[in-house]
Design an enzyme around this catalytic site. Structure first.
Site, short mmCIF file in Angstrom:
data_model
loop_
_atom_site.label_atom_id
_atom_site.label_comp_id
_atom_site.label_asym_id
_atom_site.label_seq_id
_atom_site.Cartn_x
_atom_site.Cartn_y
_atom_site.Cartn_z
N LYS A 53 0.84 -1.20 0.00
CA LYS A 53 0.00 0.00 0.00
C LYS A 53 0.88 1.25 0.00
CE LYS A 53 -3.76 -2.57 2.10
NZ LYS A 53 -4.49 -3.00 3.27
N GLN A 97 -4.93 -1.79 9.58
CA GLN A 97 -4.74 -3.07 8.90
C GLN A 97 -5.32 -4.24 9.71
OE1 GLN A 97 -3.40 -3.55 5.75
NE2 GLN A 97 -3.98 -5.68 6.02
N ASP A 120 -11.16 2.31 3.79
CA ASP A 120 -11.40 0.87 3.63
C ASP A 120 -12.88 0.60 3.34
OD1 ASP A 120 -9.32 -0.92 3.61
OD2 ASP A 120 -9.10 -0.99 5.79
#
Ligand code: NAD
Length: 291
Positions: A53, A97, A120
């Protein structure tokens, strides 16, 4: 005959390139799109995902800040980090995460992120919009990336039988909603760990999305000839012939490519699309916060 490979890496790079003019437009107004990534503990796979990422941010010209937290940290301390990032106006996107260490309530952490910074797409407000038929906001990156693969490969889904295997909050469930939405119009079945006769259900599907987390679980005998197969799984299996000691396999057996019409590879299919959609969400979040 072997299936046409749906190249997520290639499609993902096109999506990233298409963001270029939006990023330069923001920069011309002295706005630097900024993604903050919080990683808790030392799960090796999570560290690889976070590094990928960060590399995508570098490619796109998005500022990224990584916050490493100790695996023994309390839920309160994670929430305090999220709150700090929520109130930092220079941060436009926040990602924590997954997976978080045992004992930490992931939903609570996700819901602590401001919905407009939830790149997200897991906040209940963003998922709620999706359920109400509004897919114009911050969508979960993996299902949104799969929709882009299908769209850019000109795969028509109206009236087709789609089977989504897995009902997780981050992949299976939002995937099913996106496939059933007006304008896409697939007829969707959701299968999960309690589903009976999965192989029979699978044989009727024109599209199979496998998001199970079990290596090479879906077998070629289950697949209708010419079906579209999207393999979401990323599983590490031991391989002593490799320097790393492991290789990555999907949730779909490699023989499926002999029967399917289209298939996403692992790696190089859904994974890069997830990252491209994260970049896209970060720019959408920056734009909406800069209006
Ligand atoms: P999860 O563990 O949250 O959910 C797995 C789902 O599979 C559950 O809903 C469960 O009911 C179902 N399942 C389990 N056993 C089953 C069985 N025998 N038959 C039918 N269904 C069964 O996992 P997740 O977060 O949705 O992830 C699934 C996989 O996708 C994992 O391998 C994960 O690493 C991968 N993943 C990949 C990406 C990507 O970018 N490529 C993103 C997210 C997740």
């Amino acid at each position: 005959m072997s299936a046409t490979v749906l190249d997520g890496k290639k499609i993902g790079r096109v999506i990233e390139e298409e963001l270029f003019h939006r990023i330069t437009n923001l920069q011309s107004k002295e706005i630097a799109p900024h993604l903050a990534v919080v990683i808790v503990g030392d799960d090796p796979a999570s560290h690889v995902y976070v590094r990928n990422k960060e590399m995508a941010c570098e490619r796109c010209g998005i500022k990224s800040t990584r916050i490493d937290l100790d695996g023994n940290i309390s839920e309160e301390e994670i929430l305090a980090t999220v709150n700090m990032l929520n109130s930092d106006n220079s941060v436009h996107g926040i990602l924590v995460q997954s997976p978080l260490p045992k004992g930490i309530n992931e939903s609570m952490v996700t819901d602590a992120i401001l919905p407009e910074k939830d790149v997200d797409g897991f906040h209940k407000m963003n998922l709620g919009r999706l359920v109400q038929g509004d897919s114009s906001g911050l969508l979960p990156c993996t299902p949104a990336g799969i929709m882009k693969i299908l769209e850019s490969s000109d795969i028509e889904l109206s009236g087709k039988n789609a089977l989504v295997i897995g009902r997780s909050r981050i992949v299976g469930m939002p995937m099913s909603i996106l496939l059933a939405q007006r304008g896409i119009d697939a007829t969707v079945t959701i299968a999960h760990s309690r589903t009976k006769n999965l192989s029979e259900i699978c044989r009727k599907a024109d599209l199979v999305v496998a998001a199970i987390g079990k290596p090479e679980f879906v077998k070629s005998e289950w697949i209708k000839s010419g079906a579209i197969v999207i393999d979401v799984g990323i599983n590490r299996v031991e391989d002593s012939s490799r320097k790393s000691g492991y290789r990555l396999v999907g949730d779909v057996d490699s023989d499926v490519s002999k029967v399917a019409g289209y298939i996403t590879p692992v790696p190089g299919g859904v994974g890069p699309m997830t990252i491209a959609m994260l970049m896209s969400n970060t720019i959408m979040a920056t734009e909406s916060q800069s209006m």
